[in-house]
Write an enzyme that holds these catalytic residues in place. Sequence first.
Site, PDB file in Angstrom:
ATOM      1  N   GLU A   1      46.145   5.674  33.061  1.00 53.01           N
ATOM      2  CA  GLU A   1      44.792   6.236  33.072  1.00 53.01           C
ATOM      3  C   GLU A   1      44.031   5.881  31.792  1.00 53.01           C
ATOM      4  OE1 GLU A   1      43.127   7.368  35.421  1.00 53.01           O
ATOM      5  OE2 GLU A   1      44.678   7.692  36.928  1.00 53.01           O
TER       6      GLU A   1
ATOM      7  N   ASP B   1      36.529   9.939  38.601  1.00 51.43           N
ATOM      8  CA  ASP B   1      36.231   8.703  37.866  1.00 51.43           C
ATOM      9  C   ASP B   1      35.025   8.033  38.541  1.00 51.43           C
ATOM     10  OD1 ASP B   1      37.184   7.619  40.197  1.00 51.43           O
ATOM     11  OD2 ASP B   1      38.776   6.420  39.263  1.00 51.43           O
TER      12      ASP B   1
ATOM     13  N   TYR C   1      38.766  14.083  31.910  1.00 52.09           N
ATOM     14  CA  TYR C   1      39.183  13.243  33.036  1.00 52.09           C
ATOM     15  C   TYR C   1      40.689  12.995  33.019  1.00 52.09           C
ATOM     16  CZ  TYR C   1      40.477   9.348  35.797  1.00 52.09           C
ATOM     17  OH  TYR C   1      41.165   8.585  36.684  1.00 52.09           O
TER      18      TYR C   1
END
Length: 364
Positions: free
Chosen positions: A52, A153, A135
């Site tokens: 990520e 996202d 996030y």
Amino acid sequence: MLQTLPQELSETQAQRLLAWYDRHHRELPWRVSPSSAKAGQRADPYRIWLSEVMLQQTTVQAVKPFFAKFLALWPKVTDLAAAPVEDVMAAWAGLGYYARARNLKKCAEAVAADHGGVFPDTEDGLRSLPGIGDYTAAAVAAIAFNRQAAVMDGNVERVISRLYAIDAPLPGSKPVMKAKVRLLTPADRPGDFAQAMMDLGATICTPKRPACSLCPLREGCIALAEHDPERFPVKAAKKDKPVRVGAAFVAVTPDGEVLLRRRIETGLLGGMTEVPTTAWTSRIDGGDTEDHAPFAASWEACGTIVHVFTHFELRLSVFRAQTEKQAAEGWWEPVDNLDAQALPTVMKKAITQALPLAFAKQPH
Ligand code: SF4
């Protein structure tokens, strides 16, 4: 106008999306398959976190080789925590946004030192780690720990903005979109749901010509009903980026060694390796001539490279000189070894401009 879907429809949409994901999910090296996840196998939080962080601002295809390299070098978060920071920066070179690499290292050190080498398993716990924002905390909590976290996202923003025909422009509309994602995210399989939304945005609900006829969410998609999915997401008008100029100096010895130096730790590309370069200035009479070279030599102009950073466009005039070794700040590195240095893409471009065969492959 902002539209809403009733709760029952949200649940139906989530189940349709999960059924689609079971059949059409992308195979990615950091994932476990939906069937394994349903059997109780969880993705490794280290792998999810690493992927990520790498995927922010970077495509899946560009990330894959870097992900493999990091896992080969540092198979566990404690290995990464113990690695010299210069090695981590060198392995990251080419992925861009180098603050991410410095934060990656700090986060690994915090997990090793403060959490016994085990990632916290909640959004709040993850968010308390260095470099982990909303996030990434939500993504790791959902995917690795199956928490009911709302993960959003760029792909998910596109799907949500179309599903609900959200007219308000990004980035101001993010909180509204996040609330919609929260409403849609099921208690059962939230990690698969998050990955399914990402996959749908990447493969079906694409920026141009979305494949709506194949979409599991087409019933209830307001943008499709209005025949105009590509209008979403609405984005605020972009301003032109300011331009900065400077010069880069590629000095080469007869033995094929290039003068390199390390940038100061703070600021843009902090701690990365570079060829000598002037400050980068927005003045049109900025330091972009050979007068600013690190030492006197027969400097030859090789043209200009352009590199776009987040907040400005850089135009670097590149100069090359054949020279004996000079006393200068930095060190002399064999050309064959340049690939192993922590050279950011802009520096690889500058060196390639002066020495077209310096790298086996073109800069990313
Ligand atoms: S129906 Fe089309 S616009 Fe709507 S979510 Fe699916 S792919 Fe996107």
